[in-house]
Design a protein around this motif. Structure first.
Motif, mmCIF file in Angstrom:
data_model
loop_
_atom_site.group_PDB
_atom_site.id
_atom_site.type_symbol
_atom_site.label_atom_id
_atom_site.label_comp_id
_atom_site.label_asym_id
_atom_site.label_seq_id
_atom_site.Cartn_x
_atom_site.Cartn_y
_atom_site.Cartn_z
ATOM 1 N N LEU A 17 14.938 19.566 -53.273
ATOM 2 C CA LEU A 17 15.825 18.558 -53.832
ATOM 3 C C LEU A 17 17.062 19.197 -54.434
ATOM 4 O O LEU A 17 18.183 18.745 -54.191
ATOM 5 C CB LEU A 17 15.084 17.739 -54.887
ATOM 6 C CG LEU A 17 15.916 16.679 -55.616
ATOM 7 C CD1 LEU A 17 16.529 15.697 -54.624
ATOM 8 C CD2 LEU A 17 15.063 15.940 -56.631
ATOM 9 N N ALA A 18 16.887 20.250 -55.224
ATOM 10 C CA ALA A 18 18.035 20.911 -55.831
ATOM 11 C C ALA A 18 18.978 21.442 -54.759
ATOM 12 O O ALA A 18 20.205 21.346 -54.879
ATOM 13 C CB ALA A 18 17.573 22.036 -56.748
ATOM 14 N N SER A 19 18.402 22.002 -53.682
ATOM 15 C CA SER A 19 19.234 22.526 -52.599
ATOM 16 C C SER A 19 20.008 21.414 -51.902
ATOM 17 O O SER A 19 21.192 21.558 -51.591
ATOM 18 C CB SER A 19 18.356 23.269 -51.578
ATOM 19 O OG SER A 19 17.722 24.377 -52.169
ATOM 20 N N ALA A 20 19.326 20.286 -51.668
ATOM 21 C CA ALA A 20 19.993 19.174 -50.995
ATOM 22 C C ALA A 20 21.088 18.578 -51.863
ATOM 23 O O ALA A 20 22.164 18.204 -51.370
ATOM 24 C CB ALA A 20 18.963 18.103 -50.631
ATOM 25 N N LEU A 21 20.830 18.480 -53.164
ATOM 26 C CA LEU A 21 21.844 17.940 -54.062
ATOM 27 C C LEU A 21 23.034 18.883 -54.161
ATOM 28 O O LEU A 21 24.191 18.445 -54.210
ATOM 29 C CB LEU A 21 21.236 17.697 -55.445
ATOM 30 C CG LEU A 21 20.178 16.597 -55.510
ATOM 31 C CD1 LEU A 21 19.534 16.555 -56.892
ATOM 32 C CD2 LEU A 21 20.773 15.239 -55.163
ATOM 33 N N ALA A 22 22.756 20.178 -54.202
ATOM 34 C CA ALA A 22 23.853 21.141 -54.239
ATOM 35 C C ALA A 22 24.689 21.061 -52.973
ATOM 36 O O ALA A 22 25.921 21.222 -53.013
ATOM 37 C CB ALA A 22 23.289 22.553 -54.421
ATOM 38 N N ALA A 23 24.039 20.787 -51.840
ATOM 39 C CA ALA A 23 24.758 20.690 -50.576
ATOM 40 C C ALA A 23 25.725 19.514 -50.552
ATOM 41 O O ALA A 23 26.720 19.524 -49.805
ATOM 42 C CB ALA A 23 23.762 20.580 -49.417
#
Length: 494
Positions: A17-23
Motif C-alpha cells: 500500500l505504501a509503495s502504491a500510494l507513493a507511486a
C-alpha cells in the motif's frame, strides 16, 4: 460542506500500500520538494514580519482542528452581546509572508492548494510559514485578518468588518476533545456558544435551502499480525459542523462585501438540474430512504446516517447534485450568477489561506473594501487568472483523492480473494463496455452485464459482474483486488 476524507496510517514504507500510494506522486505528477529560492524567501519574510499595530492579544482565541493538524488557519472567539452574539474569527495572515511576483508567489500559484495524499500532505507554503510563523499556534503572537461579526439572537449578521490585528491563541483544541467537553458539561464558554451559534446557523442554512455532505472520516491501518489492513471509520462530530458554520458565515460575508464593492471572486455552483434531481430521487427510493422533494435536499441529507451502508450510499450519490462548481471573478460589473447552490447564498473562499491559494486574494480585497482603502494592484490584477489556476489544482486534487481511495480500498480486501460478502447494490446492471466501474479503474476484461456494489465491512465500493437491481441486498464473491492497478472486482452469487 465537507467531503470524504482518507487518512491511512501506514508506517512501513516497504508494504504494498505504501509503495502504491507513493507511486501516485509520480503518476499524477504531484509537486515535489519546495524550491530552495522560495523556501529562502519564506524564511526571510518570517524574519522581517512586523506585527499589526492593532493588538487583540487579550482576546482568548482558540483553534479547533483535527488533533494532528499544525497548519492552523482559523482561531475563534464568541461572547454574548445583548440578545445576540459577538464573533471574532481570526484568519492566518498569509499575504504578509508572500511578496507579489517573487519566487514564493510563483510557486504557490503553480500549486494552487495543499494536496492531501494518504501518505503525507504536499503543502501550499513552506513549513516555516504553514506550520510555524503563519499558523495560529497556541501561545504564539501572530498576524491575522480578524473578522468582527455582530449577530442577532437568530445568529443573523447585523454588521461585519475585517482588519489586520495581532492575536494570540490560548489553546489548540481537537474536534474530539471539544466534543467531549461539550457533551460532559465541562466546555468553556466559547465552546458552549459555538454550539449555540452553530445550531442557529444550521437552521439558517436549512431555511435558505443549503446542504452539507458530512461524510465519515476513515483511517486505514495495517494489521499488526501482517494479515492485511483494516478500516477505522468515525462519523463527523457535531462540533465539526458547528465550526464549519462559522467558516461558511465568513465566506458568505466576504462574498457580500465584494459584491457590494463590485470587485472580487466568488465560488459559484449552479443548482442541480431536474434530471439529476429525478435520478437522485429514484436512487433514494431504491436504497430504502426515499426523498419526496417536499423538503429541500439539504434538509434531507441531514437526516441520513452514514453508519448505515444504504444511507452512506445515498450520501455518495448526492455528490452528483454538487456539480459545476467554479470561480467567478468580477471587477466593475456584478456577475449574473452569484449563488453557490449547495450553500444557498453567494460565497467566497476566504478562511483557509495556508491551504488554498485563492483565499489570500479574497482576504486582502475584503480588508481593503471594509476599511475604504485601495485594493492592492497585485490582488486585483490576478483575478482573471485565478479561476484557471484553481480549476487545474482542484482537478488534480480530485484525481488524487479518487486514486488514493481506489488504492486503499484494494488494499483493504487484497487478502480476501475468493471470500464471500454481503453487499448492497448501489447501481443496477448495465451492458459491459469493457471498462470496469465502481472504483473507476481496471481493464474490465469480463463480458456481460455488471453493476456496482458496496460491501459493509470493510466499506468498499466496486464493480460486480451479474444481473442486479439497485437497492437490493446480494451476496458476492471477490474475484480480484490488485493494489498496484487499483482494480477490485466482485461476482454476483446465486
Amino acid at each position: 460542506m465537507s467531503h470524504h476524507r482518507i487518512a491511512p496510517n501506514v508506517d512501513d514504507s516497504s508494504d504494498q500500500l505504501a509503495s502504491a500510494l507513493a507511486a501516485l506522486r509520480t503518476e499524477l505528477e504531484l509537486p515535489g520538494e519546495y524550491p530552495a529560492d522560495a523556501v529562502e524567501e519564506a524564511q526571510e519574510a518570517v524574519e522581517a514580519l512586523e506585527l499589526p499595530a492593532q493588538d487583540l492579544r487579550d482576546i482568548p482565541f482558540v483553534t479547533i482542528d483535527p488533533a494532528t493538524s499544525t497548519d492552523l488557519d482559523q482561531a475563534l472567539f464568541i461572547e454574548r452581546a445583548g440578545d445576540g452574539y459577538k464573533v471574532l474569527y481570526a484568519i492566518a495572515d498569509v499575504p504578509s509572508f508572500v511578496a507579489p511576483g517573487g519566487a514564493l508567489d510563483t510557486e504557490t500559484r503553480q500549486r494552487g492548494q495543499t494536496f492531501y495524499a494518504p501518505d503525507g500532505r504536499i503543502p501550499l507554503h513552506p513549513e516555516v510559514i504553514s506550520e510555524n510563523a503563519g499558523s495560529l499556534l497556541a501561545d504564539q503572537d501572530c498576524s491575522a485578518f480578524v473578522w468582527d461579526f455582530d449577530l442577532d439572537g437568530k445568529a443573523e449578521i447585523l454588521a461585519v468588518t475585517v482588519a489586520r490585528a495581532t492575536v494570540r491563541s490560548r489553546a489548540k483544541l481537537s474536534y474530539k476533545g471539544a466534543q467531549q467537553q461539550i457533551d460532559d458539561g465541562t466546555a468553556p464558554p466559547v465552546l458552549q456558544l459555538l454550539k449555540e451559534v452553530g445550531l442557529k446557523r444550521v437552521e439558517l442554512e436549512r431555511l435558505r435551502g443549503g446542504a452539507s455532505l458530512n461524510m465519515p472520516e476513515q483511517e486505514i491501518v495495517q494489521a499488526t499480525d501482517g494479515g492485511g489492513y483494516r478500516i477505522a471509520a468515525a462519523p463527523s462530530l457535531p462540533v465539526e459542523d458547528w465550526n464549519a458554520q462559522i467558516s461558511l458565515m465568513t465566506g458568505m460575508a466576504a462574498a457580500q462585501m465584494m459584491l457590494d464593492g463590485k470587485v472580487g471572486i466568488l465560488r459559484t455552483m449552479p443548482a442541480p438540474d431536474d434530471r439529476s434531481l429525478l435520478h437522485f430521487k429514484r436512487q433514494t427510493t431504491a436504497l430504502g430512504k426515499p426523498w419526496d422533494g417536499e423538503v429541500s435536499y439539504g434538509e434531507y441529507l441531514r437526516t441520513l446516517d452514514a453508519s448505515d451502508p444504504k444511507q452512506l450510499a445515498i450520501l455518495h450519490s448526492a455528490g452528483t447534485l454538487f456539480r459545476g462548481a467554479g470561480y467567478t471573478p468580477f471587477d466593475g460589473d456584478v456577475p449574473a450568477n452569484v449563488i453557490q447552490a449547495a450553500i444557498g447564498a453567494p460565497y467566497a473562499h476566504t478562511t483557509a489561506p495556508l491551504r488554498r491559494l485563492i483565499d489570500r486574494f479574497v482576504l486582502v480585497i475584503c480588508e481593503a473594501l471594509s476599511n475604504n482603502q485601495d485594493i492592492p494592484a497585485w490582488a486585483r490584477e490576478a483575478l482573471p487568472s485565478l479561476p484557471e489556476i484553481m480549476a487545474s489544482s482542484d482537478q488534480l486534487a480530485g484525481r488524487l483523492e479518487r486514486a488514493a481511495l481506489d488504492t486503499v480500498e484494494a488494499a483493504l480486501v487484497a487478502n480476501h480473494i475468493g471470500q464471500e460478502f454481503e453487499a448492497v447494490v448501489i447501481s443496477g446492471s448495465k451492458p459491459s463496455n469493457g471498462a470496469a466501474r465502481g472504483n473507476g479503474n481496471g481493464n474490465g476484461n469480463g463480458n456481460g452485464p455488471f453493476g456496482v456494489v458496496q460491501i459493509a465491512d470493510p466499506a468498499v465500493t466496486a464493480r460486480c459482474d451479474g444481473e442486479m437491481e439497485s437497492g437490493t441486498k446480494v451476496r458476492v464473491r471477490l474475484l480480484k483486488a490488485d493494489i498496484a492497478s487499483r482494480e477490485i472486482r466482485f461476482q454476483l452469487l446465486p
